[in-house]
Motif scaffolding. Structure first.
Motif, short mmCIF file in Angstrom:
data_model
loop_
_atom_site.label_atom_id
_atom_site.label_comp_id
_atom_site.label_asym_id
_atom_site.label_seq_id
_atom_site.Cartn_x
_atom_site.Cartn_y
_atom_site.Cartn_z
N ALA A 68 32.01 -88.43 -16.49
CA ALA A 68 30.58 -89.06 -16.52
C ALA A 68 29.82 -89.37 -14.94
CB ALA A 68 30.36 -89.93 -17.51
N ASP A 69 30.83 -89.82 -14.24
CA ASP A 69 30.27 -90.38 -12.66
C ASP A 69 30.57 -89.23 -11.76
OD1 ASP A 69 29.44 -92.81 -13.90
OD2 ASP A 69 31.33 -93.87 -13.58
N ALA A 70 31.35 -88.04 -12.19
CA ALA A 70 31.68 -87.15 -11.14
C ALA A 70 31.10 -85.83 -11.44
CB ALA A 70 33.41 -87.14 -11.32
N PRO A 71 30.29 -85.56 -10.94
CA PRO A 71 29.35 -84.31 -11.35
C PRO A 71 29.97 -82.76 -11.08
CG PRO A 71 28.28 -85.10 -9.19
CD PRO A 71 29.32 -86.13 -9.71
N LEU A 72 31.31 -83.09 -10.35
CA LEU A 72 32.00 -81.92 -9.98
C LEU A 72 33.14 -82.01 -10.52
CD1 LEU A 72 30.78 -80.99 -6.38
CD2 LEU A 72 29.98 -79.91 -8.69
N TRP A 73 33.47 -82.72 -11.50
CA TRP A 73 34.75 -83.07 -11.88
C TRP A 73 35.57 -82.09 -12.43
CZ3 TRP A 73 37.76 -82.60 -16.65
CH2 TRP A 73 38.85 -83.67 -16.72
N GLY A 74 36.91 -81.64 -11.84
CA GLY A 74 37.59 -80.30 -12.43
C GLY A 74 37.01 -79.08 -11.91
N ILE A 75 36.09 -78.65 -11.12
CA ILE A 75 35.48 -77.88 -10.59
C ILE A 75 36.22 -77.25 -9.35
CG2 ILE A 75 33.41 -76.50 -9.88
CD1 ILE A 75 33.24 -77.80 -12.89
N PRO A 76 36.77 -75.86 -9.36
CA PRO A 76 37.34 -75.58 -8.61
C PRO A 76 36.56 -74.62 -7.28
CG PRO A 76 37.63 -74.06 -10.29
CD PRO A 76 36.61 -75.19 -10.80
N PHE A 77 36.65 -75.34 -5.89
CA PHE A 77 35.86 -74.34 -5.05
C PHE A 77 36.81 -73.78 -3.71
CE2 PHE A 77 36.24 -78.74 -3.56
CZ PHE A 77 36.15 -78.62 -2.27
N ALA A 78 36.46 -72.83 -3.16
CA ALA A 78 37.27 -72.29 -2.14
C ALA A 78 36.60 -72.71 -0.79
CB ALA A 78 36.96 -70.72 -2.15
N VAL A 79 37.39 -72.92 0.27
CA VAL A 79 36.91 -73.39 1.31
C VAL A 79 37.07 -72.41 2.67
CG1 VAL A 79 36.87 -75.39 3.20
CG2 VAL A 79 37.28 -75.58 0.90
N LEU A 111 32.52 -83.54 -1.71
CA LEU A 111 32.78 -82.68 -2.94
C LEU A 111 33.95 -83.37 -3.87
CD1 LEU A 111 32.15 -79.20 -1.42
CD2 LEU A 111 30.66 -80.71 -2.92
N VAL A 112 35.13 -83.56 -2.83
CA VAL A 112 36.46 -84.08 -3.75
C VAL A 112 36.21 -85.36 -4.45
CG1 VAL A 112 38.81 -84.77 -3.21
CG2 VAL A 112 37.99 -82.65 -2.19
N ALA A 113 35.16 -86.35 -3.79
CA ALA A 113 34.88 -87.65 -4.10
C ALA A 113 33.95 -87.31 -5.34
CB ALA A 113 33.93 -88.47 -3.08
N ALA A 114 33.37 -86.41 -5.63
CA ALA A 114 32.57 -85.87 -6.89
C ALA A 114 33.36 -85.07 -7.98
CB ALA A 114 31.37 -85.01 -6.52
N GLY A 115 35.03 -84.86 -7.57
CA GLY A 115 35.70 -84.32 -8.67
C GLY A 115 35.94 -83.05 -8.49
N ALA A 116 35.38 -82.25 -7.41
CA ALA A 116 35.85 -81.04 -7.18
C ALA A 116 37.25 -80.74 -6.62
CB ALA A 116 34.83 -80.28 -6.24
N ILE A 117 37.65 -79.79 -6.77
CA ILE A 117 39.29 -79.41 -6.40
C ILE A 117 39.10 -78.20 -5.42
CG2 ILE A 117 41.52 -78.49 -7.10
CD1 ILE A 117 40.49 -79.27 -10.11
N PRO A 118 39.78 -78.46 -4.13
CA PRO A 118 39.72 -77.25 -3.03
C PRO A 118 40.87 -76.63 -3.44
CG PRO A 118 40.19 -79.36 -2.23
CD PRO A 118 39.94 -79.91 -3.54
#
Length: 596
Positions: A68-79, A111-118
């Motif tokens: 609920a506090d992480a708008p990109l929790w579990g979202i995969p992204f490329a760099v 992005l990682v702090a918001a839950g995203a996964i590089p």
């Protein structure tokens, strides 16, 4: 997991809904992404491809986060592999240049702090010098739809990773169009923020004065969600700046070039028809259209590679090229070395700067309250055609993109109707640096036929929706920052992290003799220094309660920021300095007492 459970097209909205319904887990998502990457290995999308060894620490970290506090929790992204990811080599598509960073680039960190996964490091035209996606010793990146065609570059792998379902969004870069051309050629949205709106700390520079980090996504909404997390001033990035984000709004008019665009390549006729169809679609939006003289944009675009700015590329990597002759891709080395030509003198640079300043004024006068629409690119090529003529084919791709950063414009590339079967076509909407809301509004109308509502920190009411609570920015410089014990107080008050920032160079920072240690921020009548801090957005309804919790000698007052704004924030009464340790030279609390 049944591979059919996860759709080919990944979006932030879709994945969050699937997580909420417990239909899938982030672990299952990344396992499927690894499988897809292995299946598409011949397309040369990745330099450091997704692997479970690389991804498991990020998966495990999600257990410590509240979705609920992480708008990109579990979202995969490329760099894109000219942007740092901690512990993974950054190559800029040149193995001899590679180094392994200890920390993430600033945008990746947010992005990682918001839950995203590089999930991996994506292929690119070497040193981000190219718009075609073929200038890489790691292989030519294939177009996501038709493998014989170019992917576009330089952010080639970043775009194709999203288009092939190996990431929900990706980071690219954009100096001359690299964040927009691959979007058009792979049927994606590509958003290029105003210069400085996203920090570039941790980016291998191409032209440092023009470089932007960008996002590729399958929808405007996803691109806007990433933008909300990524944007904001960064205390350690001298090129970052505060560019406020506002709700999308419609422009007063849409400008179009009066001269018919030039189209090229094997599908020139199809592209020409697709542009005419896009113009008809623009005409149907109900906004005034104005045809303008676009020659100024062409002249500005020519400055980028025909003028002294090519010397800025040489300034970035020339030392490496000189020390490692033959290490670079041949066409890339030839282009980079052109930046050392004697005609690129200091005098030529100033002449070009003065000319460009005149163009900026013209652009401001033309686009005040308006957006400019152009084809994102005037055609495409087969990869074989680019091999046969690597310079001319690449130059043609930048005809409608090169002007953008030189004129300090923001831009969003969006898909239009395909030019032919599996042959995407797109347009780009340009706006002034302080008018990002206009390109979002126009893009939403063009893509969806209606105004869109995007996540935004603005306090205005959204049409047809409950009013957003009134808020205030709060500057915090110690234990209330992210990762420290009192962050929970911010969260409990409904506050949301906005960005990193710094004070004006007028402050003293002291360590108060308390347990636990706390900082005191004191404004000095003379002298002082800039101190790093964080800006949070807090509902006004909680602000009074929050201020009442603060013990003496601390309090809430107005803190002057480096950009001249004054916002509410933590201050300390001056008498406390007499019995406190002066830590101003450290530049901020994190530098003395790291979080965790």
């Amino acid at each position: 997991m049944n591979e059919n459970v996860l759709p080919r097209e990944l979006t932030i909205v879709l994945l969050r809904e699937m997580y909420d319904r417990e239909e899938i887990t982030p672990l299952e998502v990344v396992r499927e992404i690894v499988r897809r990457a292995e299946q598409d290995a011949a397309m040369n999308i990745w330099i450091a491809p997704p692997s479970m060894d690389m991804l498991m620490p990020y998966i495990e970290r999600l257990n410590e986060m509240d979705p609920a506090d992480a708008p990109l929790w579990g979202i995969p992204f490329a760099v894109k592999d000219n942007i740092d990811v901690a512990g993974v080599p950054t190559t800029a598509s040149c193995a001899e240049f590679a180094y392994t960073p200890d920390e993430h680039a600033a945008v990746v960190e947010r992005l990682v702090a918001a839950g995203a996964i590089p999930v991996g490091k994506a292929n690119l035209d070497q040193f981000a010098t190219g718009l075609v996606g073929t200038r890489s010793p790691y292989g030519e990146t294939h177009n996501s739809l038709r493998g014989e065609l170019i992917s576009g570059g330089s952010s080639s792998g970043s775009a194709v990773a999203v288009a092939r379902g190996q990431a929900a969004f990706s980071l690219g870069t954009d100096t001359a169009g690299s964040g927009r051309i691959p979007a058009a050629l792979n049927r994606l949205v590509g958003f290029k923020p105003s210069i400085g709106a996203w920090p570039v700390k941790g980016l291998v520079p191409a032209c440092a004065s023009l470089d932007c980090i960008t996002v590729f996504a399958n929808s405007l909404e996803d691109a806007a969600t990433v933008d909300l997390v990524a944007r904001g001033e960064h205390a350690a990035d001298p090129r970052s700046r505060f560019v406020p984000r506002h709700e999308p709004k419609l422009p007063e008019k849409i400008c179009l070039p009066a001269e018919p665009p030039v189209f090229f390549g094997p599908y020139a006729d199809e592209y020409r028809k697709a542009w005419h169809a896009a113009v008809e679609r623009l005409q149907g939006l109900g906004l005034p259209l104005e045809y303008i003289d676009g020659r100024m944009f062409d002249e500005a675009a020519a400055i980028l590679y025909e003028g002294p700015w090519v010397a800025e590329r040489w300034a970035a990597v020339g030392g490496f090229i000189e020390a490692h002759p033959g290490a670079a891709f041949p066409v890339t080395e030839r282009i980079l070395r052109s930046g050392a030509a004697p005609e690129h003198s200091a005098a030529s640079l100033f002449r070009a700067m003065h000319k460009l300043q005149s163009f900026k004024l013209q652009a401001k006068q033309l686009l005040e309250g308006a957006v400019l629409a152009m084809p994102t690119c005037g055609g495409t090529w087969t990869r074989e055609q680019v091999r046969q003529d690597p310079v001319a084919t690449n130059s043609a791709m930048g005809r409608y993109t090169n002007h953008c950063n030189l004129l300090d414009l923001c831009a969003v590339a969006v898909p239009s109707d395909d030019a032919a079967h599996d042959l995407p076509f797109g347009i780009t909407l340009f706006g002034l640096a302080d008018s990002e809301s206009l390109i979002w509004g126009a893009a939403g109308l063009f893509v969806k036929g209606a105004e869109i509502q995007l996540a935004t920190p603005a306090t205005a009411e959204n049409a047809g929706e409950p009013a957003v609570p009134e808020t205030t920015l709060v500057a915090v410089c110690g234990l209330h920052m992210r990762g420290y014990p009192l962050e929970k107080q911010m969260r409990e008050c409904g506050a949301r992290f906005v960005c990193e920032a710094s004070t004006a160079a007028k402050y003293q920072l002291v360590r108060l003799p308390t347990t636990p240690a706390k900082p005191g921020l004191i404004k000095r009548p003379a002298g002082g220094a800039a101190v790093s801090l964080e800006l949070w957005e807090m509902p006004l309804a909680s602000f009074g309660r929050f201020a009442a919790l603060i013990p003496s000698p601390l309090g809430i007052g107005k803190v002057e920021l480096s950009d001249g704004r004054e916002v509410p924030g933590f201050i300390c009464e001056a008498y406390a300095a007499a019995h406190a340790e002066d830590i101003t030279a450290a530049g901020g609390w994190r530098n003395v007492f790291p979080a965790g």
